[in-house]
Design a protein around this motif. Sequence first.
Motif, PDB file in Angstrom:
ATOM      1  N   LEU A  79       0.845  -1.191   0.000  1.00  0.00           N
ATOM      2  CA  LEU A  79       0.000   0.000   0.000  1.00  0.00           C
ATOM      3  C   LEU A  79       0.883   1.245   0.000  1.00  0.00           C
ATOM      4  O   LEU A  79       1.902   1.284   0.690  1.00  0.00           O
ATOM      5  N   ALA A  80       0.471   2.258  -0.740  1.00  0.00           N
ATOM      6  CA  ALA A  80       1.201   3.528  -0.718  1.00  0.00           C
ATOM      7  C   ALA A  80       1.134   4.144   0.668  1.00  0.00           C
ATOM      8  O   ALA A  80       2.067   4.814   1.107  1.00  0.00           O
ATOM      9  N   SER A  81       0.019   3.891   1.380  1.00  0.00           N
ATOM     10  CA  SER A  81      -0.134   4.401   2.741  1.00  0.00           C
ATOM     11  C   SER A  81      -0.926   3.402   3.579  1.00  0.00           C
ATOM     12  O   SER A  81      -2.028   2.994   3.186  1.00  0.00           O
ATOM     13  N   LEU A  82      -0.393   3.053   4.732  1.00  0.00           N
ATOM     14  CA  LEU A  82      -1.117   2.158   5.637  1.00  0.00           C
ATOM     15  C   LEU A  82      -2.361   2.831   6.217  1.00  0.00           C
ATOM     16  O   LEU A  82      -3.216   2.159   6.791  1.00  0.00           O
ATOM     17  N   LYS A  83      -2.502   4.134   6.027  1.00  0.00           N
ATOM     18  CA  LYS A  83      -3.726   4.818   6.441  1.00  0.00           C
ATOM     19  C   LYS A  83      -4.929   4.299   5.642  1.00  0.00           C
ATOM     20  O   LYS A  83      -6.065   4.449   6.063  1.00  0.00           O
ATOM     21  N   ASP A  84      -4.677   3.685   4.484  1.00  0.00           N
ATOM     22  CA  ASP A  84      -5.737   3.140   3.641  1.00  0.00           C
ATOM     23  C   ASP A  84      -6.084   1.693   3.995  1.00  0.00           C
ATOM     24  O   ASP A  84      -6.924   1.075   3.327  1.00  0.00           O
ATOM     25  N   PHE A  85      -5.454   1.136   5.018  1.00  0.00           N
ATOM     26  CA  PHE A  85      -5.579  -0.284   5.343  1.00  0.00           C
ATOM     27  C   PHE A  85      -7.032  -0.738   5.503  1.00  0.00           C
ATOM     28  O   PHE A  85      -7.455  -1.717   4.891  1.00  0.00           O
ATOM     29  N   ASP A  86      -7.817  -0.048   6.311  1.00  0.00           N
ATOM     30  CA  ASP A  86      -9.211  -0.455   6.544  1.00  0.00           C
ATOM     31  C   ASP A  86     -10.050  -0.348   5.272  1.00  0.00           C
ATOM     32  O   ASP A  86     -10.858  -1.234   4.973  1.00  0.00           O
ATOM     33  N   ARG A  87      -9.853   0.702   4.517  1.00  0.00           N
ATOM     34  CA  ARG A  87     -10.602   0.872   3.267  1.00  0.00           C
ATOM     35  C   ARG A  87     -10.186  -0.184   2.242  1.00  0.00           C
ATOM     36  O   ARG A  87     -11.023  -0.711   1.501  1.00  0.00           O
ATOM     37  N   PHE A  88      -8.902  -0.502   2.203  1.00  0.00           N
ATOM     38  CA  PHE A  88      -8.408  -1.586   1.345  1.00  0.00           C
ATOM     39  C   PHE A  88      -9.088  -2.901   1.727  1.00  0.00           C
ATOM     40  O   PHE A  88      -9.603  -3.625   0.872  1.00  0.00           O
TER      41      PHE A  88
END
Length: 128
Positions: A79-88
Amino acid sequence: MRRAIRTPEASSGNGPYSQGIIAGDFVYVSGQGPLDPQSGGVVGSTIEEQTELTLKNIQNILKAAECTMDDVIKVNVFLASLKDFDRFNSVYVQFFNQPMPARTCVEAGLDDILVEIDAIAHLPDKNT
């Protein structure tokens, strides 16, 4: 012995690699991103859109190898950003059934995309 997998239903990428390789009883799918199979361009501006296309590319490569997502045993996610983890994850879970594949997920410096995924699948036994 190994055999390359090639399908126009998934992005062919732009490097010196195969979309996938069958070796023995396993299918190794190269890292896929949110690239349109026809144009090769990046599709989607959100992590959800990019994850869906990326997993569809993997799904189509597996189909060309006579596998399904149920045959996947290991996934690596970048992921480019782990901030997107839940949405991913909200999209990822729609592509797999229990038991879920083993998985690694890390933040990586990706150019112009939000997600890249590779996978390993076990070829189904044709005798069962």
